[in-house]
Scaffold this motif. Sequence first.
Motif, PDB file in Angstrom:
ATOM      1  N   GLY A  88      23.585  35.348   8.559  1.00 28.45           N
ATOM      2  CA  GLY A  88      24.991  35.069   8.299  1.00 28.45           C
ATOM      3  C   GLY A  88      25.746  36.298   7.819  1.00 28.45           C
ATOM      4  N   ARG A  89      26.901  36.035   7.191  1.00 29.94           N
ATOM      5  CA  ARG A  89      27.766  37.120   6.748  1.00 29.94           C
ATOM      6  C   ARG A  89      28.441  36.734   5.446  1.00 29.94           C
ATOM      7  NH1 ARG A  89      33.562  38.843   9.311  1.00 29.94           N
ATOM      8  NH2 ARG A  89      33.929  36.689   8.689  1.00 29.94           N
ATOM      9  N   VAL A  90      28.558  37.696   4.549  1.00 29.79           N
ATOM     10  CA  VAL A  90      29.322  37.531   3.308  1.00 29.79           C
ATOM     11  C   VAL A  90      30.470  38.531   3.346  1.00 29.79           C
ATOM     12  CG1 VAL A  90      29.319  37.763   0.807  1.00 29.79           C
ATOM     13  CG2 VAL A  90      27.371  36.692   1.956  1.00 29.79           C
ATOM     14  N   LEU A  91      31.688  38.025   3.221  1.00 32.93           N
ATOM     15  CA  LEU A  91      32.875  38.870   3.298  1.00 32.93           C
ATOM     16  C   LEU A  91      33.569  38.926   1.942  1.00 32.93           C
ATOM     17  CD1 LEU A  91      35.017  40.487   4.915  1.00 32.93           C
ATOM     18  CD2 LEU A  91      36.143  38.286   5.392  1.00 32.93           C
ATOM     19  N   VAL A  92      33.750  40.139   1.426  1.00 34.47           N
ATOM     20  CA  VAL A  92      34.511  40.348   0.194  1.00 34.47           C
ATOM     21  C   VAL A  92      35.838  40.984   0.592  1.00 34.47           C
ATOM     22  CG1 VAL A  92      34.611  41.491  -2.037  1.00 34.47           C
ATOM     23  CG2 VAL A  92      32.422  40.662  -1.159  1.00 34.47           C
ATOM     24  N   ALA A  93      36.930  40.293   0.306  1.00 37.45           N
ATOM     25  CA  ALA A  93      38.260  40.780   0.678  1.00 37.45           C
ATOM     26  C   ALA A  93      39.044  41.159  -0.571  1.00 37.45           C
ATOM     27  CB  ALA A  93      39.002  39.715   1.474  1.00 37.45           C
ATOM     28  N   LEU A  94      39.701  42.317  -0.525  1.00 38.55           N
ATOM     29  CA  LEU A  94      40.554  42.819  -1.610  1.00 38.55           C
ATOM     30  C   LEU A  94      41.940  43.011  -1.019  1.00 38.55           C
ATOM     31  CD1 LEU A  94      38.074  45.517  -3.009  1.00 38.55           C
ATOM     32  CD2 LEU A  94      38.306  43.132  -3.751  1.00 38.55           C
ATOM     33  N   GLU A  95      42.870  42.120  -1.336  1.00 33.03           N
ATOM     34  CA  GLU A  95      44.187  42.124  -0.714  1.00 33.03           C
ATOM     35  C   GLU A  95      45.288  42.303  -1.749  1.00 33.03           C
ATOM     36  OE1 GLU A  95      43.177  38.996   2.895  1.00 33.03           O
ATOM     37  OE2 GLU A  95      43.747  38.217   0.924  1.00 33.03           O
ATOM     38  N   ASP A  96      46.352  42.988  -1.353  1.00 36.25           N
ATOM     39  CA  ASP A  96      47.500  43.195  -2.236  1.00 36.25           C
ATOM     40  C   ASP A  96      48.368  41.946  -2.279  1.00 36.25           C
ATOM     41  OD1 ASP A  96      46.961  45.720  -3.129  1.00 36.25           O
ATOM     42  OD2 ASP A  96      48.008  46.717  -1.475  1.00 36.25           O
ATOM     43  N   ASP A  97      48.875  41.625  -3.475  1.00 37.35           N
ATOM     44  CA  ASP A  97      49.820  40.525  -3.654  1.00 37.35           C
ATOM     45  C   ASP A  97      50.827  40.949  -4.717  1.00 37.35           C
ATOM     46  OD1 ASP A  97      51.109  38.079  -3.609  1.00 37.35           O
ATOM     47  OD2 ASP A  97      49.699  37.150  -5.009  1.00 37.35           O
ATOM     48  N   LYS A  98      51.787  41.773  -4.301  1.00 37.55           N
ATOM     49  CA  LYS A  98      52.801  42.336  -5.191  1.00 37.55           C
ATOM     50  C   LYS A  98      52.144  43.119  -6.332  1.00 37.55           C
ATOM     51  CE  LYS A  98      56.175  38.764  -4.066  1.00 37.55           C
ATOM     52  NZ  LYS A  98      57.048  37.681  -4.581  1.00 37.55           N
ATOM     53  N   LYS A  99      52.145  42.568  -7.555  1.00 35.32           N
ATOM     54  CA  LYS A  99      51.591  43.290  -8.700  1.00 35.32           C
ATOM     55  C   LYS A  99      50.135  42.931  -8.977  1.00 35.32           C
ATOM     56  CE  LYS A  99      56.043  43.793 -11.036  1.00 35.32           C
ATOM     57  NZ  LYS A  99      56.811  43.562 -12.304  1.00 35.32           N
ATOM     58  N   GLN A 100      49.511  42.220  -8.066  1.00 34.49           N
ATOM     59  CA  GLN A 100      48.131  41.788  -8.264  1.00 34.49           C
ATOM     60  C   GLN A 100      47.266  42.101  -7.050  1.00 34.49           C
ATOM     61  OE1 GLN A 100      49.096  37.616  -9.174  1.00 34.49           O
ATOM     62  NE2 GLN A 100      48.325  37.944 -11.250  1.00 34.49           N
ATOM     63  N   VAL A 101      45.962  42.061  -7.288  1.00 33.29           N
ATOM     64  CA  VAL A 101      44.992  42.189  -6.205  1.00 33.29           C
ATOM     65  C   VAL A 101      44.268  40.860  -6.088  1.00 33.29           C
ATOM     66  CG1 VAL A 101      42.882  43.319  -5.415  1.00 33.29           C
ATOM     67  CG2 VAL A 101      44.677  44.668  -6.519  1.00 33.29           C
ATOM     68  N   VAL A 102      44.271  40.287  -4.896  1.00 34.26           N
ATOM     69  CA  VAL A 102      43.585  39.024  -4.642  1.00 34.26           C
ATOM     70  C   VAL A 102      42.157  39.331  -4.191  1.00 34.26           C
ATOM     71  CG1 VAL A 102      43.566  36.863  -3.354  1.00 34.26           C
ATOM     72  CG2 VAL A 102      45.746  37.946  -3.955  1.00 34.26           C
ATOM     73  N   VAL A 103      41.192  38.824  -4.963  1.00 39.57           N
ATOM     74  CA  VAL A 103      39.779  39.035  -4.661  1.00 39.57           C
ATOM     75  C   VAL A 103      39.205  37.724  -4.120  1.00 39.57           C
ATOM     76  CG1 VAL A 103      37.529  39.749  -5.563  1.00 39.57           C
ATOM     77  CG2 VAL A 103      39.637  40.684  -6.558  1.00 39.57           C
ATOM     78  N   SER A 104      38.586  37.795  -2.966  1.00 41.41           N
ATOM     79  CA  SER A 104      37.949  36.592  -2.417  1.00 41.41           C
ATOM     80  C   SER A 104      36.550  36.938  -1.927  1.00 41.41           C
ATOM     81  CB  SER A 104      38.782  35.993  -1.277  1.00 41.41           C
ATOM     82  OG  SER A 104      38.949  36.920  -0.229  1.00 41.41           O
ATOM     83  N   VAL A 105      35.623  36.038  -2.176  1.00 36.08           N
ATOM     84  CA  VAL A 105      34.231  36.184  -1.735  1.00 36.08           C
ATOM     85  C   VAL A 105      33.911  34.970  -0.869  1.00 36.08           C
ATOM     86  CG1 VAL A 105      31.827  36.398  -2.441  1.00 36.08           C
ATOM     87  CG2 VAL A 105      33.628  37.428  -3.850  1.00 36.08           C
ATOM     88  N   ARG A 106      33.603  35.233   0.397  1.00 33.45           N
ATOM     89  CA  ARG A 106      33.416  34.142   1.360  1.00 33.45           C
ATOM     90  C   ARG A 106      32.051  34.235   2.032  1.00 33.45           C
ATOM     91  NH1 ARG A 106      37.279  32.912   6.633  1.00 33.45           N
ATOM     92  NH2 ARG A 106      36.094  31.120   7.406  1.00 33.45           N
ATOM     93  N   ASP A 107      31.392  33.097   2.151  1.00 32.51           N
ATOM     94  CA  ASP A 107      30.153  33.030   2.923  1.00 32.51           C
ATOM     95  C   ASP A 107      30.330  32.037   4.068  1.00 32.51           C
ATOM     96  OD1 ASP A 107      29.153  30.256   2.292  1.00 32.51           O
ATOM     97  OD2 ASP A 107      29.169  31.044   0.247  1.00 32.51           O
TER      98      ASP A 107
END
Length: 342
Positions: A254-273
């Motif tokens: 499988g795959r594990v995806l860690v995404a670091l995305e900009d959201d104005k003054k914050q960083v959105v961190v998501s960990v998906r399997d």
Amino acid sequence: MSPRIIALLLACLISALTVAFLTFVEGVTNAMLFVVGISSFVVSFFLVLYAIELLVFREVNKMYKTIHKLKIRDFTISRKTIIKNTNPFKKLNDEIFVYVAKKQKEIDELKRLEQFRREFLADVSHELKTPIFAAQGFIHTLIDGAVDDENVRDKFLAKAAKSLDGLDALVKDLVALSQLETGEVKMNFDRVDLRHVTQDIFEQLEKITHTKRISLQLKAAHIGPILVKADPQRIAQVMTNLIENAVKYGNEDGRVLVALEDDKKQVVVSVRDDGPGIPPEHLSRIFERFYRVEKSRSKDRGGTGLGLAIVKHILNAHKAKITVMSKLEKGTTFRFKLEKVD
């Protein structure tokens, strides 16, 4: 007695007394006495009936209704209506309702905490018992004579050490969780590069990902450092727990995806399997201590059952909220936001 009977008796008494006094007045005719008697009776009857009915009996009936509501825990009364009300009986009635409702809620909360305490003690006992009994069994076997066999000795000592390592990890997690809940652990905020933290964790998990043939991928909003305001040690602990869980419970190949995305003054961190996912009925409880979706399979994968509870408390200390979304056979995603710094 009913309000009407009481009003009738009092009206008769008042009318009789009024007529009796008027008989001693000179010049009063029988017709006048009759009119005064009837008038005083009628006026007295309705005034007494109104006073008893509205000021006493109606409010007493409301008190009974209040008691009934309390029995079924219908706490819908508004505090504003109590303040605005000028009727003393109604104010008393409503104050009793609010007071008892508050006490009932406190009792319910104490019962909930007591139930939680019992469950927690049962869980801790169970979690501690497993590694202790395992290590005990291996050591007693060696004491009983197996120590003379070099192969058996080394094998049993390794298993005993593994059980004690699990016990040590459990105790450390319990201490850490207790300190986080009581606020003993203070966050030391600094500039943290989430890209660097994630890549370090990928390297640490290289062995287990190679065994399960799982690919770890990082998706970032831009090239270069992604800086946030956080406690470096604690946020690394959060990322490690989430990524390690995604690897453990994900599917092979499988795959594990860690995404670091900009959201104005914050960083959105998501960990998906892309694993089997979490059933909807379990989603609201996965951040509880020792809660496992499938206890037998979770035990095989290791862990103390406290990882997500620790993650939640650390992020709460960062004024961040973690959310989880999951679909059966499609995977699970954990997401939270951290304050971005330049």
